[in-house]
Write an enzyme that holds these catalytic residues in place. Sequence first.
Site, mmCIF file in Angstrom:
data_model
loop_
_atom_site.group_PDB
_atom_site.id
_atom_site.type_symbol
_atom_site.label_atom_id
_atom_site.label_comp_id
_atom_site.label_asym_id
_atom_site.label_seq_id
_atom_site.Cartn_x
_atom_site.Cartn_y
_atom_site.Cartn_z
ATOM 1 C CB CYS A 1 -5.069 4.531 15.047
ATOM 2 S SG CYS A 1 -4.186 3.905 16.488
ATOM 3 C CG ASP B 1 -7.946 7.216 -7.577
ATOM 4 O OD1 ASP B 1 -8.784 8.142 -7.485
ATOM 5 O OD2 ASP B 1 -8.016 6.337 -8.466
ATOM 6 C CE1 TYR C 1 -4.124 -1.577 -0.375
ATOM 7 C CE2 TYR C 1 -3.110 -3.209 1.053
ATOM 8 C CZ TYR C 1 -4.108 -2.843 0.173
ATOM 9 O OH TYR C 1 -5.087 -3.755 -0.176
ATOM 10 C CG HIS D 1 -14.065 -0.738 -2.162
ATOM 11 N ND1 HIS D 1 -13.940 -1.290 -3.414
ATOM 12 C CD2 HIS D 1 -15.189 -1.294 -1.619
ATOM 13 C CE1 HIS D 1 -14.932 -2.145 -3.636
ATOM 14 N NE2 HIS D 1 -15.711 -2.151 -2.566
ATOM 15 C CB ALA E 1 -13.253 6.591 -18.579
ATOM 16 N N GLY F 1 -16.371 2.270 -15.728
ATOM 17 C CA GLY F 1 -15.041 1.696 -15.529
ATOM 18 C C GLY F 1 -14.932 0.676 -14.424
HETATM 19 P P1 OAD Z 1 -11.320 -3.922 -12.341
HETATM 20 O O1 OAD Z 1 -9.865 -3.908 -12.628
HETATM 21 O O2 OAD Z 1 -11.943 -5.196 -11.925
HETATM 22 O O3 OAD Z 1 -12.120 -3.447 -13.642
HETATM 23 C C1 OAD Z 1 -11.785 -2.278 -14.331
HETATM 24 C C2 OAD Z 1 -12.757 -2.096 -15.485
HETATM 25 O O4 OAD Z 1 -12.410 -0.888 -16.125
HETATM 26 C C3 OAD Z 1 -12.694 -3.199 -16.554
HETATM 27 O O5 OAD Z 1 -14.037 -3.613 -16.850
HETATM 28 C C4 OAD Z 1 -12.057 -2.523 -17.763
HETATM 29 O O6 OAD Z 1 -12.609 -2.970 -18.987
HETATM 30 C C5 OAD Z 1 -12.437 -1.068 -17.526
HETATM 31 N N1 OAD Z 1 -11.488 -0.098 -18.093
HETATM 32 C C6 OAD Z 1 -10.140 -0.203 -18.198
HETATM 33 N N2 OAD Z 1 -9.616 0.894 -18.768
HETATM 34 C C7 OAD Z 1 -10.665 1.718 -19.032
HETATM 35 C C8 OAD Z 1 -10.778 3.004 -19.627
HETATM 36 N N3 OAD Z 1 -9.718 3.698 -20.061
HETATM 37 N N4 OAD Z 1 -12.015 3.555 -19.736
HETATM 38 C C9 OAD Z 1 -13.122 2.865 -19.295
HETATM 39 N N5 OAD Z 1 -13.063 1.657 -18.736
HETATM 40 C C10 OAD Z 1 -11.858 1.089 -18.596
HETATM 41 O O7 OAD Z 1 -11.602 -2.739 -11.284
HETATM 42 P P2 OAD Z 1 -12.898 -2.496 -10.382
HETATM 43 O O8 OAD Z 1 -14.125 -2.971 -11.054
HETATM 44 O O9 OAD Z 1 -12.841 -1.091 -9.925
HETATM 45 O O10 OAD Z 1 -11.559 -3.702 -4.258
HETATM 46 O O11 OAD Z 1 -12.591 -3.433 -9.153
HETATM 47 C C11 OAD Z 1 -13.497 -3.466 -8.086
HETATM 48 C C12 OAD Z 1 -12.772 -3.741 -6.808
HETATM 49 O O12 OAD Z 1 -11.978 -4.929 -6.949
HETATM 50 C C13 OAD Z 1 -11.747 -2.684 -6.399
HETATM 51 O O13 OAD Z 1 -12.337 -1.590 -5.735
HETATM 52 C C14 OAD Z 1 -10.847 -3.437 -5.490
HETATM 53 C C15 OAD Z 1 -10.683 -4.694 -6.323
HETATM 54 O O14 OAD Z 1 -10.327 -5.840 -5.663
HETATM 55 C C16 OAD Z 1 -10.892 -3.799 -3.105
HETATM 56 O O15 OAD Z 1 -9.678 -3.687 -3.030
HETATM 57 C C17 OAD Z 1 -11.774 -4.042 -1.925
#
Ligand code: OAD
Length: 257
Positions: free
Chosen positions: A136, A113, A75, A128, A238, A194
């Site tokens: 802490c 972020d 992290y 999240h 996006a 996204g």
């Molecule tokens: P993912 O990495 O699972 O999915 C990202 C999505 O963004 C995919 O469907 C891609 O196709 C899409 N993508 C990539 N580049 C893009 C762009 N330039 N424009 C539009 N779309 C784009 O990420 P999340 O769905 O956010 O949780 O993941 C969900 C959670 O899983 C996260 O918050 C994290 C992770 O484990 C925790 O850590 C608790």
Amino acid sequence: MADKHSRLDGPLCTAHRQAMADIRNIVVLTGAGISAESGIDTFRSAGGLWEQHRVEDVATPEAFARDPDLVLRFYDMRRANIQKAYPNAAHDALARLDQYWQGNLLIVTQNVDDLHERAGAERLIHMHGEHLSAWCLSCDGRTRWHAPLSDRPACPHCGEAALRPDIVWFGEMPYRMDEIDRAIGQCDLFVSIGTSGAVYPAAGYVRTARHYGARTLELNLDPSQGSIMFHECRMGRATDLVPAWVDEMLTHQAERL
Ligand code: OAD
């Protein structure tokens, strides 16, 4: 009309336009894809974070208990990376929507972020957690945090060296669920941007929104796991799709006034 990169169900595009023109209350869900063009790794793409690291090693309370140094270093690296990144046109567009949209709006982000707020968005929930917050485990206090945690700094509130990243790990409860559920139950439009639709509860929001009668729209690079649930899916980057959609919504609003 829908082009080959988008899918629009329902009988007619004009009906869809009418539905969009009637929108007052919006919930936007964002995921890693909205920050991808700012240079922040997504999780599940080829070469994404979960290909480089096992979730079980870095993103669970058990992993932290087993090997806190590994987890804190992981992290620390990500916290450093996000501070080198800048909001992109998609974050800027959502901040513009937040500023000018006169109805209810809630941006729910799964991202840890701070690019939405650096772009200027205020009606925002980090479900999240956040890289720039430390929690802490001794006094339960939370502190705005930009520096590493792996060197075990003292908590500014109680002085104990018991800080962990303020990130929701697998097996933990996401933040502010009541507020999110309430907003989804009351929205006219739910927009997912996204996100792969792989992680619950966020992955289930489209179903809940539809249950309560909302219009649903997906903006994503590729079809997500939940694409079939959306009334409309637009595929692309996006930074192209989000500004165009925000322009559309603000135009509908201006035409109503
Ligand atoms: P993912 O990495 O699972 O999915 C990202 C999505 O963004 C995919 O469907 C891609 O196709 C899409 N993508 C990539 N580049 C893009 C762009 N330039 N424009 C539009 N779309 C784009 O990420 P999340 O769905 O956010 O949780 O993941 C969900 C959670 O899983 C996260 O918050 C994290 C992770 O484990 C925790 O850590 C608790």
